[in-house]
Design a protein around this motif. Structure first.
Motif, short mmCIF file in Angstrom:
data_model
loop_
_atom_site.label_atom_id
_atom_site.label_comp_id
_atom_site.label_asym_id
_atom_site.label_seq_id
_atom_site.Cartn_x
_atom_site.Cartn_y
_atom_site.Cartn_z
N GLN A 11 11.75 11.47 -3.63
CA GLN A 11 10.67 10.57 -3.25
C GLN A 11 9.29 11.20 -3.32
O GLN A 11 8.30 10.56 -3.01
CB GLN A 11 10.93 10.04 -1.83
CG GLN A 11 12.27 9.34 -1.72
CD GLN A 11 12.50 8.67 -0.41
OE1 GLN A 11 12.29 7.48 -0.30
NE2 GLN A 11 12.93 9.42 0.60
N ARG A 45 12.61 7.43 -6.40
CA ARG A 45 11.89 6.28 -5.83
C ARG A 45 10.58 6.76 -5.24
O ARG A 45 10.33 7.95 -5.12
CB ARG A 45 12.75 5.55 -4.81
CG ARG A 45 13.16 6.38 -3.62
CD ARG A 45 14.15 5.65 -2.73
NE ARG A 45 13.68 4.35 -2.35
CZ ARG A 45 13.27 4.02 -1.13
NH1 ARG A 45 13.30 4.90 -0.15
NH2 ARG A 45 12.84 2.81 -0.87
N GLY A 46 9.71 5.82 -4.87
CA GLY A 46 8.39 6.21 -4.38
C GLY A 46 7.67 7.01 -5.45
O GLY A 46 7.76 6.70 -6.64
N ASP A 47 6.97 8.06 -5.03
CA ASP A 47 6.28 8.92 -6.00
C ASP A 47 7.24 9.67 -6.90
O ASP A 47 6.88 10.16 -7.97
CB ASP A 47 5.38 9.92 -5.27
CG ASP A 47 4.15 9.27 -4.66
OD1 ASP A 47 3.82 8.13 -5.03
OD2 ASP A 47 3.52 9.92 -3.80
N ALA A 49 9.35 8.38 -8.69
CA ALA A 49 9.54 7.59 -9.91
C ALA A 49 8.82 8.21 -11.10
O ALA A 49 9.22 7.99 -12.24
CB ALA A 49 9.04 6.16 -9.69
N GLU A 78 14.31 3.50 -9.01
CA GLU A 78 14.15 2.21 -8.35
C GLU A 78 13.09 1.39 -9.07
O GLU A 78 11.95 1.83 -9.24
CB GLU A 78 13.76 2.43 -6.89
CG GLU A 78 13.63 1.14 -6.12
CD GLU A 78 13.14 1.40 -4.72
OE1 GLU A 78 13.83 0.99 -3.78
OE2 GLU A 78 12.06 2.02 -4.57
N SER A 81 9.75 0.81 -7.31
CA SER A 81 8.87 1.98 -7.34
C SER A 81 8.12 2.06 -8.66
O SER A 81 6.94 2.43 -8.69
CB SER A 81 9.67 3.26 -7.11
OG SER A 81 10.22 3.29 -5.81
N SER A 84 5.36 -0.60 -8.39
CA SER A 84 4.26 -0.25 -7.49
C SER A 84 3.39 0.87 -8.04
O SER A 84 2.23 1.00 -7.66
CB SER A 84 4.79 0.13 -6.10
OG SER A 84 5.48 1.35 -6.15
N HIS A 85 3.94 1.66 -8.96
CA HIS A 85 3.16 2.73 -9.61
C HIS A 85 2.69 2.32 -11.01
O HIS A 85 2.21 3.14 -11.78
CB HIS A 85 3.98 4.01 -9.68
CG HIS A 85 4.16 4.66 -8.34
ND1 HIS A 85 5.14 4.28 -7.46
CD2 HIS A 85 3.46 5.64 -7.73
CE1 HIS A 85 5.05 5.01 -6.37
NE2 HIS A 85 4.03 5.84 -6.50
N HIS A 101 15.99 -2.51 -5.69
CA HIS A 101 15.98 -1.99 -4.32
C HIS A 101 17.29 -2.30 -3.58
O HIS A 101 17.78 -1.49 -2.79
CB HIS A 101 14.79 -2.55 -3.54
CG HIS A 101 14.69 -2.03 -2.15
ND1 HIS A 101 14.36 -0.73 -1.87
CD2 HIS A 101 14.92 -2.64 -0.96
CE1 HIS A 101 14.38 -0.55 -0.56
NE2 HIS A 101 14.71 -1.69 0.02
#
Length: 117
Positions: A11, A45-47, A49, A78, A81, A84-85, A101
């Motif tokens: 993450q 996932r998150g950063d 990704a 994910e 993710s 969102s990025h 998700h």
């Protein structure tokens, strides 16, 4: 020994830390020491990704990723993710599966152990 399911969540961004090398080293050790005993799931996932990008430098991670792929592990990222990025599906490396998700939540529920890197 009963089979255990290990979920490793990456993450954090793949730059400037040892998270990736250490997490992949651990995953490789578990995945290759007895596939019939343990299963390993890897999700970015998150950063994290950003590691799924085709253009990311994988030189330090390449031996671990090769061993994991040979052991039957599927690297996953994910989808939310990525969105969102603002990472397009076309930018994701071909050896990484895109999952939603809900699938990540299912993996969390099934895991005996979860490690966050």
């Amino acid at each position: 020994v009963a089979q255990k399911q290990l979920l490793i969540l990456f993450q954090h961004p793949p730059i400037g830390t040892i998270y990736y090398a250490e997490g992949l080293r651990l995953a490789m050790g578990v995945a290759t020491m007895g596939k019939e005993e343990h299963s390993v799931e890897i999700v970015y996932r998150g950063d994290g990704a950003y590691f799924a990008l085709q253009s990311v430098d994988r030189i330090g991670a390449a031996p671990f990723i090769s061993a994991l792929l040979r052991a039957g592990c599927v690297l996953k990222v994910e989808e939310e993710s990525l969105s969102s990025h603002q990472i397009s599906h076309d930018s994701v490396a071909t050896d990484i599966e895109i999952i939603n998700h809900q699938k990540v939540k299912d993996l969390v529920k099934q895991a005996d152990f979860i490690l966050d890197f």
